[in-house]
Design a protein around this motif. Structure first.
Motif, short mmCIF file in Angstrom:
data_model
loop_
_atom_site.label_atom_id
_atom_site.label_comp_id
_atom_site.label_asym_id
_atom_site.label_seq_id
_atom_site.Cartn_x
_atom_site.Cartn_y
_atom_site.Cartn_z
N GLN A 45 -50.01 44.85 -80.74
CA GLN A 45 -49.66 43.75 -79.85
C GLN A 45 -50.80 42.73 -79.82
OE1 GLN A 45 -46.61 43.53 -78.28
NE2 GLN A 45 -46.12 45.40 -79.44
N LYS A 46 -50.42 41.44 -79.97
CA LYS A 46 -51.45 40.41 -79.91
C LYS A 46 -52.04 40.34 -78.51
CE LYS A 46 -51.03 36.55 -82.19
NZ LYS A 46 -50.70 35.17 -82.65
N VAL A 47 -53.36 40.25 -78.44
CA VAL A 47 -54.06 40.20 -77.16
C VAL A 47 -54.48 38.77 -76.84
CG1 VAL A 47 -56.10 40.97 -75.87
CG2 VAL A 47 -54.88 42.56 -77.36
N ILE A 48 -55.11 38.11 -77.82
CA ILE A 48 -55.66 36.78 -77.52
C ILE A 48 -55.93 36.02 -78.81
CG2 ILE A 48 -58.07 37.54 -77.55
CD1 ILE A 48 -58.59 35.68 -75.17
N ASP A 49 -55.78 34.71 -78.75
CA ASP A 49 -56.22 33.79 -79.80
C ASP A 49 -57.12 32.74 -79.14
OD1 ASP A 49 -54.83 34.96 -81.89
OD2 ASP A 49 -53.06 33.69 -81.62
N VAL A 50 -58.28 32.51 -79.75
CA VAL A 50 -59.22 31.51 -79.23
C VAL A 50 -59.69 30.66 -80.40
CG1 VAL A 50 -61.43 31.13 -78.04
CG2 VAL A 50 -59.98 33.06 -77.39
N ARG A 51 -59.87 29.39 -80.18
CA ARG A 51 -60.40 28.51 -81.20
C ARG A 51 -61.42 27.55 -80.59
NH1 ARG A 51 -58.28 23.63 -80.13
NH2 ARG A 51 -56.09 23.42 -79.53
N ALA A 91 -58.72 26.67 -71.02
CA ALA A 91 -60.15 26.66 -71.33
C ALA A 91 -60.70 28.08 -71.15
CB ALA A 91 -60.88 25.69 -70.42
N VAL A 92 -61.67 28.43 -71.98
CA VAL A 92 -62.26 29.77 -71.95
C VAL A 92 -63.67 29.70 -71.40
CG1 VAL A 92 -63.03 31.69 -73.41
CG2 VAL A 92 -60.85 30.57 -73.88
N ARG A 93 -64.00 30.69 -70.60
CA ARG A 93 -65.35 30.74 -70.03
C ARG A 93 -66.36 30.96 -71.17
NH1 ARG A 93 -65.21 31.73 -64.48
NH2 ARG A 93 -67.16 32.88 -64.53
N ALA A 94 -67.19 29.96 -71.39
CA ALA A 94 -68.04 29.93 -72.58
C ALA A 94 -69.04 31.08 -72.62
CB ALA A 94 -68.78 28.59 -72.66
N GLU A 95 -69.71 31.34 -71.52
CA GLU A 95 -70.77 32.35 -71.54
C GLU A 95 -70.21 33.73 -71.82
OE1 GLU A 95 -74.31 34.07 -68.61
OE2 GLU A 95 -73.28 32.20 -68.10
N GLU A 96 -69.08 34.08 -71.18
CA GLU A 96 -68.49 35.40 -71.37
C GLU A 96 -67.96 35.57 -72.79
OE1 GLU A 96 -68.18 33.53 -68.83
OE2 GLU A 96 -68.28 34.66 -66.95
N PHE A 97 -67.32 34.51 -73.32
CA PHE A 97 -66.75 34.62 -74.65
C PHE A 97 -67.84 34.69 -75.72
CE2 PHE A 97 -64.74 32.72 -78.49
CZ PHE A 97 -63.84 33.76 -78.74
N LYS A 98 -68.94 33.99 -75.52
CA LYS A 98 -70.02 34.04 -76.51
C LYS A 98 -70.60 35.45 -76.62
CE LYS A 98 -74.18 31.66 -78.06
NZ LYS A 98 -74.94 32.88 -78.34
N VAL A 158 -61.94 42.85 -73.85
CA VAL A 158 -61.35 41.51 -73.97
C VAL A 158 -60.09 41.43 -73.10
CG1 VAL A 158 -60.26 39.86 -75.52
CG2 VAL A 158 -62.27 41.14 -76.28
N ASP A 159 -60.13 40.58 -72.10
CA ASP A 159 -59.01 40.37 -71.19
C ASP A 159 -58.79 38.87 -71.05
OD1 ASP A 159 -57.07 40.50 -69.19
OD2 ASP A 159 -58.58 40.56 -67.61
N PRO A 160 -57.66 38.36 -71.53
CA PRO A 160 -57.44 36.91 -71.48
C PRO A 160 -57.62 36.32 -70.10
CG PRO A 160 -55.78 37.95 -72.84
CD PRO A 160 -56.55 39.06 -72.20
N PHE A 161 -57.13 37.01 -69.09
CA PHE A 161 -57.22 36.46 -67.75
C PHE A 161 -58.67 36.33 -67.28
CE2 PHE A 161 -57.29 36.93 -63.11
CZ PHE A 161 -56.55 35.83 -62.76
N SER A 162 -59.49 37.35 -67.59
CA SER A 162 -60.88 37.30 -67.14
C SER A 162 -61.69 36.27 -67.93
CB SER A 162 -61.54 38.68 -67.28
OG SER A 162 -61.62 39.06 -68.64
N LEU A 163 -61.21 35.90 -69.14
CA LEU A 163 -61.94 34.94 -69.95
C LEU A 163 -61.59 33.50 -69.62
CD1 LEU A 163 -61.90 36.56 -73.51
CD2 LEU A 163 -63.90 36.13 -72.09
#
Length: 495
Positions: free
Chosen positions: A221-227, A252-259, A345-350
């Motif tokens: 199952q797809k979880v997340i796509d980020v670009r 928009a994605v939280r930059a610090e957490e995603f990095k 990795v949780d889309p909502f938390s990101l």
């Protein structure tokens, strides 16, 4: 006088006798007979040349050993190399392969280096020329043999015997000759190496600062796509990040957490390659992988599937997992540490949680409607100066046409745009409880609606489209209370 001399003589004789007895005792108790031992060969400072051939004139190498029969061969290919000026140029060159492993993406230069080492065969020492002792050194029935065939038909065949105790060296001999040598494991590599050992262990890597795309699936199952954020991204929180989620939501994605996630998956290195094009990937948990992760920058990309845990060997402390890269049929193992990041990795938390961040500098007015009440907050923009004479933009506010205290009005505006997601919304929204219309200075407008979802939450609708998120009803209630208090006494100073 004579009696005195006699006494001295007796003392001397006694001392000598005592010394003799002591010597006999020492020999009896300490002396051991010399053991007959076979003379061990000693390494020479200068290597012994067994044979030497020109690797450039080699045609192929045939190896038989624990991995069966392997054939190393070369063919002409066009390769891109640097010329004297550092520019790319194409030239024809020999490229080495192992028959049957052409699709395994082996590193040709590693194979070539092994051929060069083998063609210049040198020994550490000579052991014996007594061929009756071949069995003592594992050469009566060699564990492996390698035949180097030259273009002119000349052949050199090395036989590999037992490993030299307490070292990484091996006993070996040149077929047809009567001398047994000790050679290094390095020189014996072609007779020992497994084909997959010629692969590059670097599976893939990207430069985080040049990030382009990230995708993650779990259990099919797809979880997340980020670009990477683009200039034309129409996102309310775009000024707060450099990353954009495109699945499951456009946010928009939280930059610090995603990095932090990017840093943990930016490169993948294999610990060991274990299988080439296996018929059954389920053996490794890869027919239905736990995770599939894809990553790309502007120049490089990789995709790997992660399967089952590797059974730990005795004394092994680091858990490993099986994995396979897209476009490469070789199964490899790698440390399981990456899984810790992927599991989190949780889309909502990101995502940035603010549902509708709008810069007040772009707003002309905000109209809030809820439960039969309507509040219009007008914004007038003007230029002011600070204590050192520098100009900056400032705002004046009106609530339902009445001048309002600036500080309290700013607090109300922050409450309007400060609604944060409380969770994911599934199913159709209920009745709309609150509508907020932002009228912008450029003549456009955007509409946020909060509709009934459950006892604690409202679902969010952006410009007529359900966002897939909820906000707390209490947040809407508190916002309406602030608007009501500002409207009731707009000139009242902030406490």
């Amino acid at each position: 006088m004579a009696g005195k001399n006699k006494t001295i003589r007796n003392v001397v004789i006694g001392v000598v006798a005592l010394a003799v007895l002591a010597g006999v005792y020492f020999l009896v108790t300490k002396w051991e007979p010399k053991q007959e031992t076979e003379e061990q060969p000693q390494p020479t400072q200068q290597k012994i040349q067994i044979f030497q051939a020109s690797a450039a004139d080699a045609a192929q190498v045939d190896v038989s050993g624990s991995d069966g029969n392997l054939k190393y061969y070369k063919k002409k290919e066009n390769k891109t190399v640097k010329d004297a000026s550092g520019n790319d140029t194409t030239k024809e060159a020999d490229v080495w392969y192992i028959a049957g492993y052409e699709e395994a993406k082996l590193t040709a230069t590693k194979i070539e280096n092994t051929i060069y080492d083998f063609s210049d065969m040198k020994a550490e020492m000579e052991v014996t020329s007594d061929m009756s002792k071949k069995a003592d050194y594992g050469l009566e029935t060699p564990s492996a043999r390698a035949t180097l065939s030259m273009q002119d038909g000349t052949q050199y065949t090395m036989l590999l015997g037992a490993k030299v105790p307490t070292s990484d060296n091996y006993y070996a001999m040149l077929e047809g000759k009567d001398t047994i040598y000790v050679i290094t494991g390095y020189k014996a590599n072609i007779m020992l190496a497994k084909p997959l050992s010629y692969k590059n262990t670097m599976i893939g890597s990207i430069t985080v600062d040049d990030f382009q795309t990230f995708s993650l699936s779990a259990n099919g199952q797809k979880v997340i796509d980020v670009r990477k954020l683009k200039e034309d991204d129409n996102l309310l929180n775009a000024n707060m990040t450099t990353y954009v989620m495109t699945y499951p939501n456009y946010e928009a994605v939280r930059a610090e957490e995603f990095k932090e996630i990017l840093d943990s998956v930016a490169s993948v290195t294999a610990t060991e390659f274990v299988a080439f094009a296996p018929a059954d990937l389920s053996v490794y948990g890869l027919s239905q992988p736990r995770y599939v992760v894809s990553l790309a920058d502007s120049k490089n990309s990789y995709q790997i599937s992660i399967g089952a845990n590797v059974p730990k060997e005795e004394g092994e402390t680091v858990q490993r997992v099986y994995a396979i890269a897209e476009g490469d049929p070789c199964v490899f193992t790698m440390p399981a540490t990456m899984l810790d990041s992927l599991k989190s990795v949780d889309p909502f938390s990101l995502m940035e949680k603010f549902m509708h961040l709008v810069n007040v500098s772009d707003v002309q007015s905000v109209v809030v409607e809820s439960e039969g009440k309507t509040y219009t907050l007008d914004v007038e923009h003007f230029m002011d100066k600070n204590d050192v004479g520098e100009e900056f933009e400032e705002q004046r506010y009106k609530i339902n046409g009445k001048d309002a205290n600036q500080k309290r009005s700013k607090a109300v505006y922050q409450s309007i745009i400060g609604q944060r997601a409380s969770g994911n919304a599934n199913g159709a929204p209920g009745a709309v409880r609150c509508t907020i219309t932002f009228r912008m200075t450029d003549g456009t407008q955007s509409v946020m609606q909060y509709a009934d979802y459950d006892e604690r939450n409202d679902t969010v609708i952006k410009d007529g489209t359900p966002s897939g998120f909820t906000v707390l009803k209490q947040g809407i209630t508190d916002m309406m209370k602030q608007l009501e208090e500002l409207d009731a006494d707009p000139a009242k100073a902030a406490s």
